[in-house]
Design a protein around this motif. Structure first.
Motif, PDB file in Angstrom:
ATOM      1  N   ASN A  19      13.095  23.544  22.369  1.00 54.53           N
ATOM      2  CA  ASN A  19      13.398  24.339  23.560  1.00 54.53           C
ATOM      3  C   ASN A  19      12.370  25.435  23.824  1.00 54.53           C
ATOM      4  O   ASN A  19      12.094  25.781  24.965  1.00 54.53           O
ATOM      5  CB  ASN A  19      14.784  24.987  23.424  1.00 54.53           C
ATOM      6  N   LEU A  20      11.851  25.986  22.727  1.00 59.09           N
ATOM      7  CA  LEU A  20      10.953  27.129  22.872  1.00 59.09           C
ATOM      8  C   LEU A  20       9.553  26.692  23.302  1.00 59.09           C
ATOM      9  O   LEU A  20       8.919  27.357  24.126  1.00 59.09           O
ATOM     10  CB  LEU A  20      10.890  27.890  21.542  1.00 59.09           C
ATOM     11  N   PRO A  22       8.436  24.163  25.271  1.00 60.22           N
ATOM     12  CA  PRO A  22       8.245  24.000  26.714  1.00 60.22           C
ATOM     13  C   PRO A  22       8.282  25.333  27.459  1.00 60.22           C
ATOM     14  O   PRO A  22       7.535  25.549  28.417  1.00 60.22           O
ATOM     15  CB  PRO A  22       9.433  23.134  27.154  1.00 60.22           C
ATOM     16  N   PHE A  23       9.147  26.257  26.988  1.00 58.21           N
ATOM     17  CA  PHE A  23       9.229  27.559  27.656  1.00 58.21           C
ATOM     18  C   PHE A  23       7.904  28.310  27.523  1.00 58.21           C
ATOM     19  O   PHE A  23       7.407  28.900  28.491  1.00 58.21           O
ATOM     20  CB  PHE A  23      10.373  28.392  27.069  1.00 58.21           C
ATOM     21  N   ARG A  26       5.285  26.808  29.739  1.00 57.09           N
ATOM     22  CA  ARG A  26       5.489  27.231  31.108  1.00 57.09           C
ATOM     23  C   ARG A  26       5.036  28.671  31.319  1.00 57.09           C
ATOM     24  O   ARG A  26       4.691  29.083  32.411  1.00 57.09           O
ATOM     25  CB  ARG A  26       6.973  27.122  31.451  1.00 57.09           C
ATOM     26  N   SER A  27       5.092  29.442  30.240  1.00 55.95           N
ATOM     27  CA  SER A  27       4.696  30.845  30.347  1.00 55.95           C
ATOM     28  C   SER A  27       3.192  31.036  30.226  1.00 55.95           C
ATOM     29  O   SER A  27       2.702  32.163  30.177  1.00 55.95           O
ATOM     30  CB  SER A  27       5.401  31.676  29.273  1.00 55.95           C
ATOM     31  N   PRO A 109      13.873  34.988  24.851  1.00 52.56           N
ATOM     32  CA  PRO A 109      12.568  34.315  24.894  1.00 52.56           C
ATOM     33  C   PRO A 109      11.535  35.076  25.732  1.00 52.56           C
ATOM     34  O   PRO A 109      10.338  35.028  25.423  1.00 52.56           O
ATOM     35  CB  PRO A 109      12.876  32.961  25.526  1.00 52.56           C
ATOM     36  N   HIS A 110      11.997  35.793  26.755  1.00 49.81           N
ATOM     37  CA  HIS A 110      11.052  36.573  27.565  1.00 49.81           C
ATOM     38  C   HIS A 110      10.434  37.702  26.746  1.00 49.81           C
ATOM     39  O   HIS A 110       9.279  38.055  26.936  1.00 49.81           O
ATOM     40  CB  HIS A 110      11.738  37.134  28.804  1.00 49.81           C
TER      41      HIS A 110
ATOM     42  N   THR B 100      19.554  31.001  19.254  1.00 51.39           N
ATOM     43  CA  THR B 100      18.141  31.131  19.620  1.00 51.39           C
ATOM     44  C   THR B 100      17.707  29.923  20.454  1.00 51.39           C
ATOM     45  O   THR B 100      17.038  30.065  21.479  1.00 51.39           O
ATOM     46  CB  THR B 100      17.264  31.225  18.350  1.00 51.39           C
ATOM     47  N   ALA B 101      18.122  28.726  19.991  1.00 53.00           N
ATOM     48  CA  ALA B 101      17.750  27.495  20.702  1.00 53.00           C
ATOM     49  C   ALA B 101      18.351  27.487  22.114  1.00 53.00           C
ATOM     50  O   ALA B 101      17.675  27.146  23.084  1.00 53.00           O
ATOM     51  CB  ALA B 101      18.210  26.279  19.916  1.00 53.00           C
ATOM     52  N   ARG B 103      19.246  30.009  23.963  1.00 49.20           N
ATOM     53  CA  ARG B 103      18.600  31.001  24.833  1.00 49.20           C
ATOM     54  C   ARG B 103      17.254  30.491  25.336  1.00 49.20           C
ATOM     55  O   ARG B 103      16.895  30.694  26.497  1.00 49.20           O
ATOM     56  CB  ARG B 103      18.432  32.327  24.098  1.00 49.20           C
ATOM     57  N   ALA B 104      16.517  29.806  24.439  1.00 46.09           N
ATOM     58  CA  ALA B 104      15.237  29.240  24.865  1.00 46.09           C
ATOM     59  C   ALA B 104      15.473  28.151  25.905  1.00 46.09           C
ATOM     60  O   ALA B 104      14.786  28.083  26.930  1.00 46.09           O
ATOM     61  CB  ALA B 104      14.490  28.678  23.664  1.00 46.09           C
ATOM     62  N   GLY B 105      16.488  27.308  25.651  1.00 44.74           N
ATOM     63  CA  GLY B 105      16.803  26.238  26.592  1.00 44.74           C
ATOM     64  C   GLY B 105      17.184  26.794  27.954  1.00 44.74           C
ATOM     65  O   GLY B 105      16.725  26.305  28.991  1.00 44.74           O
ATOM     66  N   ALA B 107      16.333  29.664  29.194  1.00 41.59           N
ATOM     67  CA  ALA B 107      15.158  30.245  29.839  1.00 41.59           C
ATOM     68  C   ALA B 107      14.348  29.145  30.517  1.00 41.59           C
ATOM     69  O   ALA B 107      13.765  29.356  31.582  1.00 41.59           O
ATOM     70  CB  ALA B 107      14.310  30.977  28.808  1.00 41.59           C
ATOM     71  N   ASN B 108      14.337  27.945  29.902  1.00 42.58           N
ATOM     72  CA  ASN B 108      13.653  26.796  30.492  1.00 42.58           C
ATOM     73  C   ASN B 108      14.260  26.397  31.823  1.00 42.58           C
ATOM     74  O   ASN B 108      13.573  26.202  32.812  1.00 42.58           O
ATOM     75  CB  ASN B 108      13.783  25.589  29.554  1.00 42.58           C
ATOM     76  N   HIS B 111      13.907  28.586  34.974  1.00 43.39           N
ATOM     77  CA  HIS B 111      12.663  28.475  35.728  1.00 43.39           C
ATOM     78  C   HIS B 111      12.883  27.685  37.006  1.00 43.39           C
ATOM     79  O   HIS B 111      12.286  27.959  38.037  1.00 43.39           O
ATOM     80  CB  HIS B 111      11.616  27.734  34.892  1.00 43.39           C
TER      81      HIS B 111
END
Lengths: 238, 301
Positions: A19-20, A22-23, A26-27, A109-110, B100-101, B103-105, B107-108, B111
């Motif tokens: 998950n992290l 790809p984020f 994108r960043s 994540p931000h 954590t996972a 929250r990252a997901g 955030a994806n 977008h």
């Protein structure tokens, strides 16, 4: 887009990297992934990324050990640790072992992206970062990070342990706007409901002891409505 | 088993008597006839001493059993509390990576799209994050050293009170802060400023959450030379009697607390902080009349 910073993301939990990564892509970063410390060290040697994000608790070689091996071999690549136990001891360890920054899981994540950008901006390729120095100085202010002692113009100052840790965090992240929330997480390790005020009280103590005038700061500047910034230039001291 | 042994031990004198009697009547030893003579005064004294001795022995035995019982009860309670803490710590560990996972997901996804569902999920994940943060605090409190300094209780209470007044709920309630001035103000105490502040904040936060408009909330403090006492009292609905013993338990939510936001860890945390300072945190409450939480902290830590 060839000059996107290349980042290595290391975590044994694939749910996080899946998950992290790809984020982060994108960043605006190019991301490679490794699942443990040993794989991470191999990838650092093979492809020399510009920054490593590493979990502490991992199988085979954990994040702490991997970081120690990197630093011992004279590799000063910027490293952000993802701490998990969250104990004060682990935060102190992160700084002592020479991590450039650290975040407590679970994190926003931000906030990670903000940390990455700040660390990359501060990085001086090939040179040890401030975070690995045991003694740092800004003008006549000297901070010994091993003994937790502080001198101003040669006179030793007495600070509460929290104020000391706060000054250390600010000085190892100079010229960087740091929000009160971030300071709470990094220095206190807890989110306090009374948070922002807790930070302000300690900043006031620091300014009083350092004789720093908030309207004309030599060291700590208030960024209204946002946070604080260490404005003095910081160097590794002998 | 032990009980049986005690009863068996009580039979030993009889058994010795029986053995002696058998041996003597079988003429294994000389068996003379003894004539004992005593005046009534001496006899009554001897009988008195005998009965008292027997009673005291019985009492000692009973007290010992009682003591052992209480001892094992305290041990069981402490063990249960420790088990609960360990369990919460493990839970915290297990929650961290998935959150954590997630929250990252999130955030994806954020977008690409913003929707009500997404922001609702975001809010819930934040709630979980806060829960893990509180669990971590609880675990850290057990191990990390207190950062003691001289804490000015008057200014600390002033700070917390000011913060409470800024809350929207504060407007419709009567909030007062009473600090002693005569003959002298509150003494400073040796403690961890940020942690003590957190306790008073938690108590006041609860008072604000559980009272209704027009209720009164009083924060008051006294000292008696050895300790500083801080009370947070309210005229709220009170805590039902059956909930009262449980309010200190982690994640416990009483009947009246359902529907009120909170992690269910505030009081457990506060209790842990006060105990680490060698103090006491207690509660009294009457249904329909209100609640008072009372914290006592020793002046010299």
């Amino acid at each position: 887009m060839a000059d996107k910073p290349r980042i290595l993301l290391v975590d044994d939990e694939s749910a996080i990297t899946d998950n992290l990564a790809p984020f982060l892509e994108r960043s605006g970063f190019t991301v490679a992934v490794a699942a443990d410390g040993e794989a991470a060290l191999k990838q650092v040697a093979a492809s020399a990324p510009e920054l490593v994000i590493m979990d502490v608790m991992m199988p085979i070689v954990d994040g702490r050990e991997a970081l120690r091996r990197l630093r011992r071999s004279g590799n000063w690549i910027p490293v952000i640790l993802l701490t998990q136990v969250g104990e004060a001891g682990e935060r102190a360890m992160a700084l002592e072992e020479g991590a450039d920054d650290y975040l407590n899981k679970p994190f926003d994540p931000h906030e990670l992206v903000a940390r990455i950008r700040a660390v990359l901006r501060r990085a001086r390729p090939g040179q040890p970062p401030l975070a690995t120095a045991s003694r740092i100085a800004s003008g006549d202010l000297v901070l010994d990070r091993t003994s937790h002692r502080i001198w101003l113009s040669g006179v030793e100052l007495t600070l509460t342990p929290k104020a000391n840790a706060l000054l250390e965090y600010l000085m190892t992240h100079p010229d960087e706007l740091i929000t009160r929330e971030r300071l709470l997480d990094a220095v206190w390790g807890w989110e306090y409901p009374t948070g922002t005020r807790t930070v302000d009280t300690r900043i006031a103590e620091l300014r009083r002891v350092l004789g720093d005038d908030p309207s004309e700061p030599r060291f700590i500047e208030t960024v209204p409505g946002q946070g604080y910034r260490f404005v003095g230039s910081v160097e590794v001291a002998a | 088993m032990r009980r049986l042994a005690i009863w068996a031990a009580a039979l030993i004198p009889v058994l010795v008597g029986v053995a002696a009697s058998v041996a003597l009547t079988l003429n294994l030893f000389p068996n003379p006839i003894l004539y004992l003579r005593a005046d009534l005064g001496t006899l009554s004294l001897l009988i008195g001493i005998a009965i008292s001795t027997l009673l005291m022995l019985a009492l000692a035995g009973w007290l010992w059993t009682e003591y052992r019982h209480r001892e094992s009860l305290t041990q069981t309670t402490a063990q249960a509390a420790a088990d609960r803490r360990r369990f919460l710590q493990r839970l915290d560990h297990e929650l961290k990576n998935p959150i954590t996972a997630i929250r990252a997901g999130l955030a994806n996804i954020s977008h690409n799209a913003a929707s009500e569902t997404l922001s609702s999920i975001n809010a819930q994940v934040h709630r979980l994050s806060r829960l893990t943060a509180d669990l971590r605090k609880l675990a850290e409190l057990e191990t990390r050293p207190l950062e003691r300094s001289e804490v000015n209780m008057s200014s600390l209470l002033g700070q917390v009170f000011e913060l409470a007044q800024e809350r929207p709920e504060a407007e419709a309630r009567h909030l007062t802060l009473t600090l002693p001035q005569a003959p002298w103000p509150l003494p400073t105490i040796s403690g961890d400023h940020d942690l003590i502040l957190l306790v008073v904040h938690n108590l006041l936060d609860n008072a604000l959450k559980f009272t209704r408009p027009n209720d009164t909330i009083e924060v008051r403090a006294f000292e008696d030379g050895a300790a500083v006492a801080v009370e947070v009292a309210d005229t709220g609905p009170g805590i039902p009697e059956e909930d009262l013993p449980h309010v200190w338990e982690e994640l416990y939510r009483g009947q009246s607390a359902r529907g009120v936001p909170g992690s269910g860890l505030g009081l457990a945390l506060s209790q842990a902080i006060v105990q680490r300072h060698g103090g006491r945190l207690t509660v009294r409450s009457r249904a329909g009349q209100g609640t008072v939480f009372s914290m006592q902290l020793p002046v010299k830590g």
